[in-house]
Design a protein around this motif. Structure first.
Motif, short mmCIF file in Angstrom:
data_model
loop_
_atom_site.label_atom_id
_atom_site.label_comp_id
_atom_site.label_asym_id
_atom_site.label_seq_id
_atom_site.Cartn_x
_atom_site.Cartn_y
_atom_site.Cartn_z
N THR A 58 0.86 -1.18 0.00
CA THR A 58 0.00 0.00 0.00
C THR A 58 0.89 1.23 0.00
OG1 THR A 58 -1.67 -1.19 1.28
CG2 THR A 58 -1.87 1.21 1.20
N THR B 186 2.03 4.62 -7.96
CA THR B 186 1.79 3.18 -8.13
C THR B 186 2.76 2.55 -9.12
OG1 THR B 186 -0.54 3.48 -7.57
CG2 THR B 186 0.04 1.49 -8.78
N ILE C 47 -1.41 -1.13 -3.98
CA ILE C 47 -2.71 -0.51 -3.66
C ILE C 47 -2.48 0.97 -3.37
CG2 ILE C 47 -4.62 -0.52 -2.02
CD1 ILE C 47 -3.93 -3.49 -1.52
#
Length: 153
Positions: free
Chosen positions: A115, A122, A153
């Protein structure tokens, strides 16, 4: 070039009274010791008469690969400005046992789930897994493929 030395000990605790007088006469239990750290309870894989409640060498190999990759990955993210807020991995490995009882690992797949704090990072976060893979001391030391299937994520 820097070199690093490590010390670890092992003590077999599985003598059940007659030592290794027969294949089923002894326990595979042992303790793993590193000076100044808690002991780790070890055994063999249950397929080889080990205690399923203790860590076996095959699991420890997976743990070493997973931890090394994670630590390099977190380092690379910190250097690149990618803020990681959570990281988990569920590593899987395949070991092939030969007819004569010997064997080897034929591959390990890491499944990191990461995450990141900022969605626009990302792609960079995903790319850094490849960098971590190439720097991992443990992955560089084994003679089988170690790959990763990361989720960001």
């Amino acid at each position: 070039m820097h070199t690093h030395q490590y010390t670890a000990g092992i003590e077999w605790t599985g003598n059940q009274g007659s030592g290794t007088s027969g294949y089923k006469a002894y326990s595979r239990n042992h303790t793993i010791q590193v000076p100044g750290k808690p002991e780790i309870p070890g055994s063999s894989d249950p397929a080889f008469l080990g205690d399923k409640t203790r860590y076996n060498p095959e699991e420890m190999l997976l743990i070493s690969l997973s931890a090394c990759h994670m630590l390099w990955y977190l380092h690379e993210c910190a250097v690149a400005g990618v803020v990681v807020t959570a990281y988990t991995d569920a590593a899987t490995g395949t070991m092939q046992e030969d007819a004569n009882g010997s064997g080897r690992f034929t591959g390990v797949i890491l499944h990191p789930k990461v995450t990141v704090a900022e969605g626009h990072m990302t792609e960079k976060a995903l790319q850094l897994h490849e960098v971590a893979h190439h720097k991992c001391f443990i992955a560089n030391s084994v003679n089988f493929p170690v790959s990763h299937e990361a989720v960001i994520i």
